[in-house]
Design a protein around this motif. Structure first.
Motif, PDB file in Angstrom:
ATOM      1  N   ARG A   1      58.105  44.942   9.177  1.00 12.82           N
ATOM      2  CA  ARG A   1      59.057  44.926   8.053  1.00 12.82           C
ATOM      3  C   ARG A   1      60.461  45.093   8.617  1.00 12.82           C
ATOM      4  NH1 ARG A   1      55.895  46.724   3.410  1.00 12.82           N
ATOM      5  NH2 ARG A   1      53.819  47.350   4.117  1.00 12.82           N
ATOM      6  N   PRO A   2      60.918  44.064   9.369  1.00 13.01           N
ATOM      7  CA  PRO A   2      62.168  44.244  10.130  1.00 13.01           C
ATOM      8  C   PRO A   2      63.408  44.429   9.267  1.00 13.01           C
ATOM      9  CG  PRO A   2      61.427  41.971  10.218  1.00 13.01           C
ATOM     10  CD  PRO A   2      60.331  42.738   9.563  1.00 13.01           C
ATOM     11  N   ASP A   3      63.322  44.110   7.975  1.00 15.25           N
ATOM     12  CA  ASP A   3      64.527  44.288   7.157  1.00 15.25           C
ATOM     13  C   ASP A   3      64.577  45.660   6.473  1.00 15.25           C
ATOM     14  OD1 ASP A   3      62.522  43.787   5.355  1.00 15.25           O
ATOM     15  OD2 ASP A   3      63.766  42.519   4.051  1.00 15.25           O
ATOM     16  N   ALA A   4      63.560  46.471   6.701  1.00 18.34           N
ATOM     17  CA  ALA A   4      63.607  47.841   6.169  1.00 18.34           C
ATOM     18  C   ALA A   4      64.669  48.627   6.927  1.00 18.34           C
ATOM     19  CB  ALA A   4      62.244  48.503   6.335  1.00 18.34           C
ATOM     20  N   ILE A   5      65.221  49.630   6.249  1.00 15.38           N
ATOM     21  CA  ILE A   5      66.245  50.452   6.901  1.00 15.38           C
ATOM     22  C   ILE A   5      65.634  51.756   7.355  1.00 15.38           C
ATOM     23  CG2 ILE A   5      68.434  51.655   6.535  1.00 15.38           C
ATOM     24  CD1 ILE A   5      69.362  49.322   4.985  1.00 15.38           C
TER      25      ILE A   5
ATOM     26  N   GLU B   1      72.863  50.296  -1.640  1.00 12.52           N
ATOM     27  CA  GLU B   1      73.789  49.250  -1.171  1.00 12.52           C
ATOM     28  C   GLU B   1      73.066  47.982  -0.737  1.00 12.52           C
ATOM     29  OE1 GLU B   1      77.054  49.512  -1.433  1.00 12.52           O
ATOM     30  OE2 GLU B   1      77.189  51.659  -1.903  1.00 12.52           O
ATOM     31  N   THR B   2      71.839  48.127  -0.234  1.00 15.06           N
ATOM     32  CA  THR B   2      71.166  46.945   0.328  1.00 15.06           C
ATOM     33  C   THR B   2      69.982  46.466  -0.506  1.00 15.06           C
ATOM     34  OG1 THR B   2      69.517  48.144   1.633  1.00 15.06           O
ATOM     35  CG2 THR B   2      71.694  47.828   2.650  1.00 15.06           C
ATOM     36  N   GLY B   3      69.425  47.335  -1.346  1.00 12.33           N
ATOM     37  CA  GLY B   3      68.236  46.960  -2.098  1.00 12.33           C
ATOM     38  C   GLY B   3      66.977  46.887  -1.230  1.00 12.33           C
ATOM     39  N   LYS B   4      67.109  47.189   0.058  1.00 18.55           N
ATOM     40  CA  LYS B   4      65.950  47.113   0.960  1.00 18.55           C
ATOM     41  C   LYS B   4      65.172  48.427   0.923  1.00 18.55           C
ATOM     42  CE  LYS B   4      67.421  43.228   2.890  1.00 18.55           C
ATOM     43  NZ  LYS B   4      66.957  42.007   2.263  1.00 18.55           N
ATOM     44  N   PRO B   5      63.886  48.365   1.258  1.00 23.63           N
ATOM     45  CA  PRO B   5      63.132  49.618   1.367  1.00 23.63           C
ATOM     46  C   PRO B   5      63.657  50.462   2.533  1.00 23.63           C
ATOM     47  CG  PRO B   5      61.784  47.749   2.064  1.00 23.63           C
ATOM     48  CD  PRO B   5      63.054  47.172   1.516  1.00 23.63           C
ATOM     49  N   VAL B   6      63.600  51.769   2.350  1.00 20.74           N
ATOM     50  CA  VAL B   6      64.153  52.697   3.336  1.00 20.74           C
ATOM     51  C   VAL B   6      63.037  53.600   3.844  1.00 20.74           C
ATOM     52  CG1 VAL B   6      65.753  54.626   3.662  1.00 20.74           C
ATOM     53  CG2 VAL B   6      66.426  52.668   2.232  1.00 20.74           C
TER      54      VAL B   6
END
Ligand code: OXT
Ligand code: MG
Length: 568
Positions: free
Chosen positions: A390-394, A440-445
């Motif tokens: 899940r490379p776009d997770a923060i 800010e990003t809407g990505k999973p953290v």
């Protein structure tokens, strides 16, 4: 002119809201109270997202990292004296880390404060803030709100970014003025962070030094990540063929698995390089000030790219300073490299690759263990795979061992996905960063937290649940700071570094309606994190870590002063 009764009016409340919106500042992180409660309500009603925290420090950290992620100043809103002071730590942190942020605090009546007559929450906030931030302003008149905010925005984002304090006395909010005049007084800031082009001879000098190198190294700092010049930086690094070393928050700017990445050969490249190019990285303590044992005996030449001219020669001589914004500097360097840039000597690049591959191979088996209780490597091995998938997770990360080991183990694959303690090594950024990253990003953290680190901002799990944010907190619970095993031999009090044994942090999350999981093995941890990332439900996983597994201060134990007289 229209009679007084028919004139449309505005006031301080509305002008501040209008000025923020006009400049695209659409999110506020804060804590309500006198004199800014109604302002928060009105801002929310006007379409600004107002996120209400449990403590201003966490709201401030959220604003600071929002600034890093967006290149717009993150806004933190607090009440007077105590609320202001709670937010001030984060403002100083933003300034130290070069993140653009504006701390807006309500304040008490000037006349009373200046005569020190004991107003409600009295404090000369402007004077207190000044030495800890890049700029500090106070607005006394409604017609100055537009200019005041414009100054704050420019100060925060132009040149080297940083924290700005904006003091708004209670009286300002209610001040009334003609609406048309008010509209005219607002300022939409044009080109808030103008490009700063490097001088052509500085670029040429840098290229000449680089070309003469036998063992060159590029160090990427979080300034390079902030610049959002990702493609140009990648092209520059790849055209040069030079090994690169990412600082913690620059991991992923180019993928950690990139063939030129030297992250896993850190001590080798620092010691053996002959020319080092710093890109948005400072020669502070994290790089041992550019001298001493970690830099070896080989003479070094430093090239430095930074927007702040005073950064040059701060610790050692910089033979080729390149002053300008990183995007412009890298583009100019790229243009100057032409089509026939010589690759660095193969004996250097292959030596670096060999060392890196050895270190990676040495670590690999440790990441696959399924030990119970878990050790750091077993638990982190699981999280490493999850981030790879899940490379776009923060990834948010704080602690000592939890920080240092996660930094090495968890490869990052995309820019600005790893957010951590930064320049000060501060504990407490965790939940504030997690909230802002999600917003800010809407990505999973995924927030990977030492149990001590988590405690600094833990109450914000309520905030995470309240806003239903896609945040999964994993607490590496080893019963204490560094380790859970210290004993106090002098009395009944517990040792200073240990906590309640076998605490169940997961139950805190359940108290607010989130998902809590107690994970005792890498398999359980993997299942729980994947479920959280899939569901996007606020989740807290208490990961039970062997209390003996950590070491004092993680990888920086050498910084602890020692008493020669200490009783053994
Ligand atoms: O080349 P060598 O051989 O040297 O090997 C290096 C790499 O090449 C290699 N490596 C790899 N090998 C294999 N594979 C891969 N993929 C790979 N990647 C790298 O690994 C080594 C190490 O690499 P690294 O990490 O890059 O290099 P190194 O040498 O460590 O780098 C130096 C540094 C300085 C750049 C680096 O260490 C760094 O960035 N450090 C940051 C440290 C930091 O900021 N720490 C936080 C502060 S500690 C302390 O102050 C704490 N407090 C006090 C406190 C704080 N901080 N704040 C406030 C407000 N109040 C109090 C507290 C309370 S920590 C703390 C709580 C701790 O307890 P917790 O419960 O939260 O945490 P636990 O410890 O888990 O219990
Ligand atoms: Mg711990």
């Amino acid at each position: 002119a229209a009679p007084e009764t028919e004139r449309e009016l505005t006031d301080g409340f509305n002008l501040i809201i209008d000025a923020l919106k006009l400049n695209g500042l659409d999110t506020i992180y804060g804590v309500p109270g006198i004199p800014i409660t109604d302002f928060g309500r009105m801002a929310q009603a006007a379409g600004i997202r107002v996120l209400s925290f449990r403590h201003e420090q966490n709201a401030g950290y959220a604003a600071s990292i929002a600034g890093f992620l967006t290149k717009k100043p993150g806004i933190c809103l607090t009440v007077s004296a105590p609320g202001f002071l709670n937010g001030l730590t984060a403002l100083a942190h933003a300034t130290t880390n070069c993140f653009p942020m504006i701390l807006i605090s309500g304040s008490s009546e000037r006349e009373i404060v200046d005569l020190q007559q004991g107003d409600y929450e009295e404090m000369d906030q402007l004077a207190v803030a000044k030495p800890l931030c890049k700029a500090a302003f106070r607005i006394l008149h409604a017609q100055d709100i537009g200019i005041g905010l414009a100054r704050a925005i420019r100060a925060a984002v132009s040149g080297r970014p940083g924290g700005v304090y904006l003091d708004l006395p209670a009286k300002l909010f209610g001040q009334v003025m003609d609406a048309e005049e008010g509209r005219k007084s607002l300022v939409k800031v044009i080109d808030a962070a103008p490009a700063q082009l490097p001088a052509p001879d500085a670029v040429q000098r840098a290229l000449d030094v680089l070309k003469g190198a036998k063992r060159p190294l590029i160090i990427l700092g979080k300034g390079a990540a902030y610049a959002q010049a990702d493609d140009a930086i990648r092209q520059f690094v790849e055209t040069s063929g030079i090994p690169f070393l990412p600082m913690s928050m620059a991991k992923g700017l180019l993928p950690d698995l990139h063939p030129q990445c030297a992250g896993a050969a850190r001590s080798t490249v620092l010691k053996d390089s002959d020319v080092v190019m710093l890109v948005g990285a400072r020669l502070n303590w994290l790089l041992s000030h550019g001298k001493g044992k970690s830099w070896g005996d080989q003479p070094k030449k430093f090239i430095q790219i930074d927007i702040e001219p005073k950064e040059m020669d701060s610790n050692v001589e910089i033979v080729a300073p390149v002053v300008g914004d990183i995007g412009s500097c890298i583009s100019a360097l790229l243009a100057g490299m032409g089509n026939a840039w010589p690759v660095p000597p193969a004996d250097w690049t292959s030596a670096v690759a060999k060392k890196r591959d050895e270190n990676v191979a040495k670590m690999a088996p440790r990441l696959m263990n399924n030990n119970v209780p878990m050790d750091y490597h077993g638990a982190l091995g699981v999280l490493r795979t999850i981030i790879a998938e899940r490379p776009d997770a923060i990834l948010i990360n704080e602690g000592a061992n939890t920080l240092d080991l996660a930094r090495g183990v968890i490869d990052m694959h995309q820019p600005r996905k790893r957010l951590d303690v930064g320049t000060w090594g501060v504990m407490g950024i965790g939940m504030g960063y997690a909230i802002a990253a999600a917003v800010e990003t809407g990505k999973p953290v995924l927030a990977v937290e030492g149990d001590s680190a988590f405690g600094f901002s833990g109450m914000e799990v309520e905030t995470i649940c309240r806003y239903n944010l896609p945040v999964c907190v994993v607490i590496f619970n080893n019963n204490g700071i560094y380790r859970g095993t210290d004993v106090n031999s002098a009395g009944d009090d517990p040792a200073t570094t240990v906590f309640v044994k076998d605490a169940r942090y997961d139950r805190m999350m359940e108290a607010f309606g989130g998902v809590g999981v107690n994970a005792t093995s890498p398999d359980e941890l993997k299942r729980a994190v994947n479920a959280a990332m899939d569901s996007r439900k606020p989740t807290l996983i208490n990961a039970v870590i062997d209390p003996t597994a950590g070491s004092e201060s993680g990888r920086i134990g050498n910084l602890n002063p020692q008493s020669a007289l200490k009783k053994k």
